[in-house]
Motif scaffolding. Structure first.
Motif, PDB file in Angstrom:
ATOM      1  N   GLN A  65      -8.873 -23.000  12.470  1.00  0.00           N
ATOM      2  CA  GLN A  65     -10.262 -22.682  12.737  1.00  0.00           C
ATOM      3  C   GLN A  65     -10.493 -21.220  13.065  1.00  0.00           C
ATOM      4  O   GLN A  65     -11.641 -20.809  13.283  1.00  0.00           O
ATOM      5  N   LEU A  66      -9.434 -20.436  13.124  1.00  0.00           N
ATOM      6  CA  LEU A  66      -9.576 -19.041  13.542  1.00  0.00           C
ATOM      7  C   LEU A  66     -10.497 -18.266  12.609  1.00  0.00           C
ATOM      8  O   LEU A  66     -11.350 -17.491  13.056  1.00  0.00           O
ATOM      9  N   GLY A  67     -10.342 -18.467  11.305  1.00  0.00           N
ATOM     10  CA  GLY A  67     -11.213 -17.774  10.361  1.00  0.00           C
ATOM     11  C   GLY A  67     -12.662 -18.177  10.507  1.00  0.00           C
ATOM     12  O   GLY A  67     -13.570 -17.334  10.410  1.00  0.00           O
ATOM     13  N   VAL A  68     -12.917 -19.464  10.782  1.00  0.00           N
ATOM     14  CA  VAL A  68     -14.291 -19.930  10.981  1.00  0.00           C
ATOM     15  C   VAL A  68     -14.893 -19.298  12.234  1.00  0.00           C
ATOM     16  O   VAL A  68     -16.064 -18.880  12.245  1.00  0.00           O
ATOM     17  N   LEU A  69     -14.087 -19.204  13.296  1.00  0.00           N
ATOM     18  CA  LEU A  69     -14.582 -18.610  14.531  1.00  0.00           C
ATOM     19  C   LEU A  69     -14.890 -17.124  14.354  1.00  0.00           C
ATOM     20  O   LEU A  69     -15.886 -16.622  14.875  1.00  0.00           O
ATOM     21  N   VAL A  70     -14.042 -16.427  13.618  1.00  0.00           N
ATOM     22  CA  VAL A  70     -14.296 -15.008  13.354  1.00  0.00           C
ATOM     23  C   VAL A  70     -15.583 -14.844  12.542  1.00  0.00           C
ATOM     24  O   VAL A  70     -16.411 -13.970  12.837  1.00  0.00           O
ATOM     25  N   ALA A  71     -15.758 -15.674  11.515  1.00  0.00           N
ATOM     26  CA  ALA A  71     -16.983 -15.607  10.710  1.00  0.00           C
ATOM     27  C   ALA A  71     -18.209 -15.911  11.563  1.00  0.00           C
ATOM     28  O   ALA A  71     -19.256 -15.261  11.416  1.00  0.00           O
ATOM     29  N   GLY A  72     -18.095 -16.891  12.463  1.00  0.00           N
ATOM     30  CA  GLY A  72     -19.201 -17.197  13.364  1.00  0.00           C
ATOM     31  C   GLY A  72     -19.538 -16.038  14.276  1.00  0.00           C
ATOM     32  O   GLY A  72     -20.716 -15.760  14.544  1.00  0.00           O
ATOM     33  N   ALA A  73     -18.506 -15.318  14.744  1.00  0.00           N
ATOM     34  CA  ALA A  73     -18.751 -14.159  15.605  1.00  0.00           C
ATOM     35  C   ALA A  73     -19.475 -13.057  14.846  1.00  0.00           C
ATOM     36  O   ALA A  73     -20.384 -12.400  15.385  1.00  0.00           O
ATOM     37  N   LEU A  74     -19.107 -12.846  13.589  1.00  0.00           N
ATOM     38  CA  LEU A  74     -19.756 -11.798  12.798  1.00  0.00           C
ATOM     39  C   LEU A  74     -21.230 -12.108  12.570  1.00  0.00           C
ATOM     40  O   LEU A  74     -22.089 -11.223  12.674  1.00  0.00           O
ATOM     41  N   VAL A  75     -21.531 -13.377  12.275  1.00  0.00           N
ATOM     42  CA  VAL A  75     -22.932 -13.764  12.069  1.00  0.00           C
ATOM     43  C   VAL A  75     -23.706 -13.660  13.372  1.00  0.00           C
ATOM     44  O   VAL A  75     -24.865 -13.221  13.396  1.00  0.00           O
ATOM     45  N   THR A  76     -23.089 -14.057  14.479  1.00  0.00           N
ATOM     46  CA  THR A  76     -23.749 -13.982  15.786  1.00  0.00           C
ATOM     47  C   THR A  76     -24.083 -12.540  16.147  1.00  0.00           C
ATOM     48  O   THR A  76     -25.141 -12.259  16.719  1.00  0.00           O
ATOM     49  N   GLU A  77     -23.182 -11.617  15.824  1.00  0.00           N
ATOM     50  CA  GLU A  77     -23.460 -10.204  16.096  1.00  0.00           C
ATOM     51  C   GLU A  77     -24.691  -9.723  15.335  1.00  0.00           C
ATOM     52  O   GLU A  77     -25.482  -8.936  15.859  1.00  0.00           O
ATOM     53  N   ILE A  78     -24.869 -10.205  14.124  1.00  0.00           N
ATOM     54  CA  ILE A  78     -26.034  -9.806  13.332  1.00  0.00           C
ATOM     55  C   ILE A  78     -27.318 -10.327  13.975  1.00  0.00           C
ATOM     56  O   ILE A  78     -28.327  -9.618  14.045  1.00  0.00           O
ATOM     57  N   VAL A  79     -27.285 -11.560  14.491  1.00  0.00           N
ATOM     58  CA  VAL A  79     -28.473 -12.143  15.127  1.00  0.00           C
ATOM     59  C   VAL A  79     -28.900 -11.311  16.331  1.00  0.00           C
ATOM     60  O   VAL A  79     -30.088 -11.028  16.530  1.00  0.00           O
ATOM     61  N   PHE A  80     -27.933 -10.903  17.143  1.00  0.00           N
ATOM     62  CA  PHE A  80     -28.248 -10.171  18.376  1.00  0.00           C
ATOM     63  C   PHE A  80     -28.176  -8.656  18.203  1.00  0.00           C
ATOM     64  O   PHE A  80     -28.242  -7.936  19.202  1.00  0.00           O
ATOM     65  N   SER A  81     -28.035  -8.175  16.972  1.00  0.00           N
ATOM     66  CA  SER A  81     -27.870  -6.735  16.720  1.00  0.00           C
ATOM     67  C   SER A  81     -26.786  -6.152  17.612  1.00  0.00           C
ATOM     68  O   SER A  81     -26.922  -5.053  18.161  1.00  0.00           O
ATOM     69  N   TYR A  82     -25.713  -6.905  17.764  1.00  0.00           N
ATOM     70  CA  TYR A  82     -24.603  -6.484  18.603  1.00  0.00           C
ATOM     71  C   TYR A  82     -23.724  -5.539  17.794  1.00  0.00           C
ATOM     72  O   TYR A  82     -23.318  -5.879  16.673  1.00  0.00           O
ATOM     73  N   PRO A  83     -23.391  -4.360  18.304  1.00  0.00           N
ATOM     74  CA  PRO A  83     -22.741  -3.324  17.476  1.00  0.00           C
ATOM     75  C   PRO A  83     -21.253  -3.553  17.255  1.00  0.00           C
ATOM     76  O   PRO A  83     -20.429  -2.680  17.528  1.00  0.00           O
ATOM     77  N   GLY A  84     -20.897  -4.711  16.729  1.00  0.00           N
ATOM     78  CA  GLY A  84     -19.504  -4.998  16.412  1.00  0.00           C
ATOM     79  C   GLY A  84     -19.257  -4.930  14.918  1.00  0.00           C
ATOM     80  O   GLY A  84     -20.010  -4.316  14.157  1.00  0.00           O
ATOM     81  N   LEU A  85     -18.198  -5.590  14.484  1.00  0.00           N
ATOM     82  CA  LEU A  85     -17.833  -5.557  13.069  1.00  0.00           C
ATOM     83  C   LEU A  85     -18.859  -6.268  12.193  1.00  0.00           C
ATOM     84  O   LEU A  85     -19.057  -5.894  11.034  1.00  0.00           O
TER      85      LEU A  85
END
Length: 330
Positions: A257-277
């Protein structure tokens, strides 16, 4: 043991080569021209100047070469540690852009993955022994694990950010602040971090809780448990053995599930305009920044492969049968 990890390293090496090759190909299948996008932001009016700049940047970025030559040059630069120059933030090196964004992504991923896995497994094991909890609270886990990360992030931002006004919904810290080692900045950093973290934690928590609950029920009906009970073993000892056996599939599930969790984090950053990857990937796509997109994907691939390798080592340590199998193979 050495042969086992040698095979693992070979598999990870081949996976890295294929993944990096695909990551190099993806931007080049995108529609549009990155140099044209760069020139449009420059807002140059003279046609002669535009054509001169186009020829200069095309040659500088190597877009005038055949694709096979660009691919070989990419690997040559990569082996030297050179990820290229960002087209979006020209002339900033891609490595500098990624280094600024990595702490924010790791600050979301590491706590959400580890805490959700630990808390979800503990809660699922406890719920398997409490029928009232299994019938009342655990069904919420089915809702959480079926919820897309992006949808839950939007829901939390609306409920706790816009309606309740408790947490901010954009950025990594207050727009009126500058990074510093002050309590004001750290407090603002924590406030902006909480909602992205909560959306990742809750979805993953529901999945781990359900998985552990099912595994505990399965283990408590196994033959070795009936044998221990027949010998008069204490219930606490029986549950301990059941938990140790049930945790092994959860360790494997963490790697899967690690890849799914990473993908979820990337999408979440876009929602909150969080300045990550995740934010970098969005900006790279919008500005057709091939090199930034390649560098960001490269970092994600390396991170996921390293994490999977660490999980493989942890699995060998927690499962004696794996070590026994290694000895017999040797």
């Amino acid at each position: 043991m050495r042969r086992y990890f040698g095979r693992k390293l070979l598999i990870y090496g081949l996976t890295f080569f294929v993944a990096v090759t695909i990551n190099w190909m993806i931007p080049r299948f995108m529609p549009g021209d990155p140099v044209s996008s760069m020139l449009s932001r420059a807002n140059v009016a003279q046609p002669a100047a535009v054509e001169a700049m186009r020829a200069h940047y095309t040659a500088m970025f190597g877009f005038d070469l055949p694709l096979w030559q660009q691919y070989l040059n990419f690997w040559g630069s990569l082996l030297k540690g050179d990820l290229g120059i960002s087209i979006w933030l020209f002339p900033t090196p891609v490595s500098d852009v990624i280094v600024r964004a990595v702490p924010y992504t790791l600050g979301l991923l590491i706590p959400s993955i580890l805490l959700s896995w630990f808390a979800g497994n503990r809660f699922g094991a406890f719920a398997a022994r409490r029928r009232w909890l299994d019938n009342s609270v655990l069904p919420v886990g089915y809702v959480l694990t079926a919820t897309p990360y992006m949808w839950l992030a939007i829901l939390l931002a609306w409920a706790l950010g816009i309606v309740a006004g408790v947490f901010p919904v954009a950025g990594a810290y207050g727009f009126d602040l500058q990074p510093s080692l002050s309590w004001t900045f750290v407090g603002s950093l924590a406030e902006h971090w909480f909602l992205p973290f909560a959306s990742l934690f809750l979805v993953a928590f529901g999945g781990w809780a359900i998985g552990m609950r099912n595994m505990i029920i399965y283990e408590l009906e196994a033959d070795y448990v009936n044998y221990l009970r027949a010998l008069g073993a204490p219930a606490r000892l029986v549950r301990r053995y059941a938990f140790r056996n049930a945790i092994l599939p959860q360790v494997t599930g963490l790697a899967l599930q690690l890849g799914v969790l990473v993908a979820g984090a990337l999408v979440t950053e876009i929602v909150f305009s969080y300045p990550g990857l995740g934010h970098l990937i969005l900006q790279a796509i919008q500005n057709q920044d091939f090199f930034l997109l390649q560098g960001t994907f490269l970092f994600i691939v390396i991170g996921v492969l390293i994490a999977n390798f660490v999980i493989d080592i942890a699995y060998v340590l927690v499962d004696p049968r794996t070590r026994t199998g290694m000895g017999e193979a040797a």
